[in-house]
Design an enzyme around this catalytic site. Structure first.
Site, PDB file in Angstrom:
ATOM      1  CG  ASP A 197      57.133 -16.742 -27.444  1.00  0.00           C
ATOM      2  OD1 ASP A 197      56.358 -15.881 -27.758  1.00  0.00           O
ATOM      3  OD2 ASP A 197      57.009 -17.834 -27.718  1.00  0.00           O
ATOM      4  CG  HIS A 249      55.771  -7.167 -29.506  1.00  0.00           C
ATOM      5  ND1 HIS A 249      55.960  -7.635 -30.761  1.00  0.00           N
ATOM      6  CD2 HIS A 249      55.141  -6.192 -29.244  1.00  0.00           C
ATOM      7  CE1 HIS A 249      55.643  -6.363 -31.345  1.00  0.00           C
ATOM      8  NE2 HIS A 249      55.196  -5.457 -30.644  1.00  0.00           N
TER       9      HIS A 249
END
Length: 430
Positions: free
Chosen positions: A13, A41
């Site tokens: 992340d 993503h």
């Protein structure tokens, strides 16, 4: 043959998708080399958010080839849904190529993932229940089903039947759970394979031919170094190798063809799920960072744990992935804090200081972070386009991060948009 690897340097992340998308503008081929649809993503294009889990970020450039390499475990159902999602938003998947050597995630992998996690009770790892671990287990046990097998009706039928007999015995006898039906899985997943057939090829040939022809190739990692099964916070890790070395295994490209390794990190730290996190914040500052940074998992929706930037973690990532450049994201999230902290070392209960990340979780639990405190900044920096435009305090923070990690910062980001990623040094040399 310029090639660049993009790796996450924390617990995932970090904004890899954003940086990969940004670097894709100068690449001609973009490839995923490990993981599965457990990774997510988010890419922002003209203010519109796109959430991808399997398909490389380069898919938004129709003239570029997007590759799902042999090291990725592919859920055909999820992949077809992602292709449809892109089509609904006007994005074609015609440039997608899928390795015929990639392994397939099947319903029994997801079921086993759930049952294994439930059986752990309060010792859960925090898996996304996507079947990733069990699929990699089958791969290592040499009983996995590859994309090439999925496309061959006879081979797929034979291997699925054999595997399902074993898995169903496990479900019934070990977990007291209902068995899965062969026909339903066979018909559904064979059809998925036929839908994906036009994208399937030997992607190692495509990648090596591109590099030999002098084309620019970008390798996109999933998760992060600290989730690597060998170099991460084991056992609270993923089942593959997100480190840069994973590229050679997961793409079929030799190490001599890798030019640069870009480590992506945030100006703070976050992680989803259980596991050690030395700089984790539990106070109002942590809450502010989570809300301002929208720290909720792309795949799970779970709130992420957040903490201060940890240079011990980052130096570990630099060492095991051979980082040549750093992309520092989300500096804007720290705006408004009176002071900001960076962890520079750990201190054991006996007073000893260490600057490396311990392998032992017991040893790690005995460590407390040692912080260096820097002045914060109150200005809105989301429109800053050069380092000089940043407030002095933010500028000093960026420089200090580079000094502590020992890697050149090539880009810094002050927001999620493409236009908010600012270049200090081109990794492509253009």
């Amino acid at each position: 043959m310029p090639s660049v690897v993009v790796v996450g340097t924390q617990w995932g992340d970090e904004g890899k998708g954003k940086i990969t998308d940004f670097l894709s503008s100068n690449a001609e081929v973009i490839a995923r080399y490990q993981g599965g649809d457990n990774a997510g993503h988010t890419i922002v294009i003209d203010g519109k958010k796109f959430k991808l889990h399997l398909i490389p970020s380069g898919i938004f450039f129709p003239e570029k080839i997007s590759v799902i390499g042999n090291g990725v475990v592919v859920n055909p159902k999820s992949l077809i849904e992602e292709i449809a999602y892109l089509a609904e938003n006007g994005v074609s998947a015609n440039s997608l190529r899928i390795s015929d050597r990639a392994h397939v995630i099947l319903p029994y992998h997801k079921k086993l993932d759930f049952l294994q996690e439930e059986a752990k009770g309060d010792k859960k790892i925090g898996t996304t229940i996507k079947g990733i671990g069990p699929a990699y287990m089958d791969k290592a046990a040499r009983v996995g089903i590859r994309i090439a097998d999925l496309l061959d009706k006879e081979i797929f039928e034979e291997r699925l039947r054999t595997n399902l007999e074993v898995k169903n015995r496990e479900f019934v006898k070990m977990y007291d759970s209902e068995p899965l039906e062969f026909e339903e899985i066979f018909e559904e997943y064979y059809e998925y394979g036929q839908q994906l057939k036009k994208y399937v090829t030997d992607t190692s040939v495509i990648l090596n031919d591109a590099l030999d022809a002098g084309k620019r190739v970008l390798f996109e990692g999933a998760q992060g170094v600290m989730l690597d099964i060998d170099q991460g916070t084991y056992p609270f890790v993923t089942s593959s190798n997100p480190v840069a070395g994973g590229v050679t295994i997961g793409s079929g490209v030799g190490p001599s063809k890798i030019s640069k390794v870009v480590g992506v990190c945030k100006a703070y730290t976050s992680r989803v799920g259980d596991g050690p996190f030395p700089t984790e914040l539990f106070d109002e500052v942590g809450h502010q960072i989570r809300e301002v940074g929208h720290e909720y998992g792309t795949t799970t929706g779970r709130p992420r744990r957040v903490g201060w930037f940890d240079s011990v973690v980052m130096r570990h990532a630099k060492r095991v992935s051979g980082l040549t450049n750093l992309s520092l994201n989300s500096i804007d999230v720290l705006s408004g804090l009176e002071t900001v902290k960076i962890c520079v070392a750990y201190e054991r209960s006996n007073g000893e200081q260490i600057t490396h990340y311990p392998a032992s979780l017991k040893e790690l639990a005995d460590c407390k972070p040692i912080y260096e405190e820097l002045p914060g900044w109150s200005e809105d920096i989301t429109s800053c386009r050069t380092l000089e435009e940043l407030p002095e305090a933010a500028r000093n923070y960026v420089r200090r991060v580079g000094e502590l990690v020992g890697v050149r910062i090539s880009t810094f980001s002050v927001g999620p948009g493409r236009e908010q990623t600012n270049v200090l040094e081109s990794v492509w040399g253009v």
